[in-house]
Enzyme design. Structure first.
Site, short mmCIF file in Angstrom:
data_model
loop_
_atom_site.label_atom_id
_atom_site.label_comp_id
_atom_site.label_asym_id
_atom_site.label_seq_id
_atom_site.Cartn_x
_atom_site.Cartn_y
_atom_site.Cartn_z
N PHE A 11 16.61 36.62 35.00
CA PHE A 11 16.22 37.05 36.17
C PHE A 11 16.89 38.28 36.39
CE2 PHE A 11 17.27 36.32 41.01
CZ PHE A 11 16.54 37.36 41.32
N LYS A 39 9.85 33.00 29.48
CA LYS A 39 10.53 33.80 29.83
C LYS A 39 10.05 35.22 29.31
CE LYS A 39 14.65 32.57 29.24
NZ LYS A 39 16.31 32.59 29.09
N LYS A 54 20.41 34.90 21.02
CA LYS A 54 21.98 35.07 21.48
C LYS A 54 23.02 34.58 20.29
CE LYS A 54 22.30 30.37 23.74
NZ LYS A 54 23.45 29.86 22.83
N SER A 117 30.26 34.71 39.42
CA SER A 117 29.45 33.92 40.40
C SER A 117 30.35 33.35 41.66
CB SER A 117 28.91 32.71 39.91
OG SER A 117 28.31 31.73 40.77
N TYR A 140 29.68 24.42 36.55
CA TYR A 140 29.23 25.71 36.40
C TYR A 140 30.15 26.76 37.15
CZ TYR A 140 26.63 30.04 37.83
OH TYR A 140 26.18 31.37 37.98
N LYS A 144 32.62 29.78 35.10
CA LYS A 144 32.76 30.93 35.54
C LYS A 144 34.17 31.64 35.89
CE LYS A 144 28.57 32.67 35.18
NZ LYS A 144 28.23 33.95 34.32
N VAL A 170 21.26 35.33 45.04
CA VAL A 170 20.40 36.41 44.65
C VAL A 170 18.97 35.97 44.80
CG1 VAL A 170 19.75 38.13 42.89
CG2 VAL A 170 22.16 37.13 43.08
N LYS A 178 12.79 30.02 36.75
CA LYS A 178 14.04 29.51 36.84
C LYS A 178 13.84 27.89 37.53
CE LYS A 178 17.39 31.61 38.77
NZ LYS A 178 18.49 31.56 37.69
#
Length: 333
Positions: A11, A39, A54, A117, A140, A144, A170, A178
């Protein structure tokens, strides 16, 4: 010199690649995981120098293949599913991978701008970039948080810029892949376009039906903040990336519906009128989110402003309307 964008097909990452292209920058190494191949569409209108998986990328980084040829890494790659329960997977994807990149950037004097985040704040009512405000409520958010803590510990070791952006809620273009993690603006648009109704959560967390409030920020503004930091490598730190103003889910729903109505030449309706007509409806709050849901977020952007970022932010009425117009251009009547 190359710019690296991780999560480049995602995104925010794909919006950054497009923004770099708009500046005439095409020496971009796009890094992502395309096992879910849909994607790719986010990069189809972008110009890149190379694409790397990655895992291949981090192996090449640690083997020295990119020493001296990368100017900056815009690290957006992560597992962003706040409902993910596999802690080992989340920590590997979001913490350990980021740690390896951080070590490279310190060793090779590479600028690092990375995605943090607002999930770090949990159910806090204060959203300052300070330890006493940070209390994540899911794995999650913890992944972060742990990386932000590492950055703080290594901050004085930096050889180039290190800047983290704590994204709030966002929304915007290039988020269609997503699924359930797409923004409420995206889901409300699809619900209204498909059924003529939108569904919001009923009362929870001390807030009435649809009155849970979040800091909803357009991806356009998030990209602008990234580019501001890229243009000012002397600025390092952890910064909130939000508008500084919380707005309700009812306001997002109203902005979405009225943007669609405007496109059909229809008059806007108030939230009350939308409820009376049954366009806005409320569903029971999901059991699996109890205790793991932020009913209120509002970025304190004083640190970002003090760093020199003075651009105005789009509010929900402005940003969601612009987003829906673009969605309508691509949606069959």
């Amino acid at each position: 010199m190359y710019y690296v964008v991780t999560g480049a097909a995602g995104f925010i990452g794909s919006n950054l690649v497009k923004a770099l292209n708009d500046r005439g920058v095409t020496e971009v190494i796009a890094v992502d995981d395309l096992r879910h191949g849909d994607k790719f569409a986010n990069l189809a209108d972008c110009e890149i120098a190379d694409y790397l998986d990655k895992d291949e990328f981090i192996e090449k980084v640690e083997a020295g293949a990119f020493d001296g040829v990368v100017s900056a890494i815009l690290h957006q790659g992560a597992c962003s599913d706040t409902t993910e329960r596999d802690g080992s997977f989340m920590m590997e994807a979001n913490y350990r991978y980021s740690k390896r990149l951080l070590e490279h950037c310190i060793d090779d004097e590479v600028h690092l701008i990375y995605a943090s985040s607002a999930a770090i704040y949990g159910r806090s009512r204060a959203f300052r970039e300070e330890r006493e405000c940070e209390s994540p409520i899911n794995i999650y958010g913890y992944s972060k948080f742990l990386f932000d803590q590492l950055v703080r510990r290594r901050f004085d070791d930096r050889s180039a810029q290190i800047a983290g952006l704590r994204y709030f809620n966002v929304y915007g273009e290039r988020e269609q892949h997503k699924g359930r993690m797409a923004s409420v603006a995206y889901h409300f648009f699809n619900q209204y376009h498909g059924t003529g109704q939108v569904r919001l959560f009923s009362a929870s967390g001390g807030f009435g039906d649809g009155e849970q409030r979040r800091d909803f920020v357009s991806v356009e503004d998030c990209v602008k903040i990234n580019l501001f930091l890229l243009d000012h490598p002397e600025i390092s730190g952890i910064f909130n990336a939000g508008t500084g103003a919380a707005q309700s889910f009812n306001e997002v729903a109203t902005a979405t519906v009225n943007a669609c109505r405007k496109a059909r030449g229809e008059e806007p309706l108030t939230p009350g009128a939308l409820r009376e007509r049954g366009i806005i409806q409320y569903i029971a709050f999901p059991d699996d989110l109890r205790g793991r849901y932020q009913s209120f977020t509002q970025a304190d952007i004083s640190r970002l402003r003090a760093a020199g970022y003075d651009a105005a932010f789009l509010n929900v009425e402005q940003g969601v309307s612009r987003y829906c117009q673009k969605l309508l251009e691509r949606t069959p009547a």
